[in-house]
Write an enzyme that holds these catalytic residues in place. Structure first.
Site, PDB file in Angstrom:
ATOM      1  CB  CYS A  72      -0.882   0.056   1.250  1.00 45.51           C
ATOM      2  SG  CYS A  72      -2.006  -1.308   1.459  1.00 45.51           S
ATOM      3  CG  ASP A  73       2.953   4.970  -1.146  1.00 50.07           C
ATOM      4  OD1 ASP A  73       3.881   4.730  -0.345  1.00 50.07           O
ATOM      5  OD2 ASP A  73       2.741   6.105  -1.617  1.00 50.07           O
TER       6      ASP A  73
END
Length: 192
Positions: A72-73
């Protein structure tokens, strides 16, 4: 079992609170080498890079039971400008003075990589509306140190939650991981 490719304590807490069995392994991806003008594409590229880096290093003798890797980012977009983590307190104060009373969009790229099934990716968006704030309130919040470790310079699940007027979209996405997206992706993974 899920392997979270992230150093984020907030993402780890979300998985723990949702009772999703997982382990954590930081990807080591140098985020500064990945670029895109479109913030939605950028967060997806970063999420894919993190998940792929960890997935490519899996060792069956050590990582038995890992069925998928999650990367995730997150970034925050305010008035067309992408805000990652503030570089320092001054930048955090300057940003908060701009954001107070306004709204922006928190984007989280998600990538679930599973052997034999490839990658499932998405960008989840949540609009965050901020309260009107006095400079003293902003300075006190920044002095807490909390906003220096978060995309956009705020943590919904911490003191920053008091400074947010409302949300339009997924609550957990603002913390760094859309649990509704993850549930659907894991269901699809299990069905595949």
């Amino acid at each position: 079992m899920l392997l979270l490719a992230s150093a984020s304590p907030a993402r780890r807490r979300l998985l723990e609170q949702a009772a999703i069995p997982h382990r954590v392994r930081v990807s080591g991806v140098d985020e500064s080498t990945i670029h895109d003008q479109d913030p939605r594409a950028l967060v997806q590229k970063l999420a894919f890079a993190k998940a792929s880096a960890v997935q490519s290093c899996l060792d069956p003798s050590v990582d038995g039971g890992i069925t998928a890797v999650l990367g995730c980012d997150s970034v925050f977009v305010f008035e067309g400008e992408v805000f990652g983590k503030p570089a320092d307190a001054k930048e955090a104060i300057d940003r908060w003075q701009r954001m107070a009373g306004g709204s922006g969009e928190l984007l989280t790229g998600h990538c679930l990589v599973a052997d034999g099934l490839g990658a499932t990716m998405a960008c989840v968006s949540t609009v965050v509306q901020f309260a009107a704030l006095r400079l003293g309130e902003i300075e006190a919040y920044v002095a807490s140190g909390e906003p220096l470790n978060c995309a956009g310079g705020f943590a919904l699940e911490g003191r920053g939650g008091l400074l947010i007027r409302g949300l339009n979209g997924c609550y957990s996405n603002v913390i760094g991981l859309s649990l509704p997206w993850l549930r659907t992706a894991l269901e699809d993974h299990c069905a595949g």
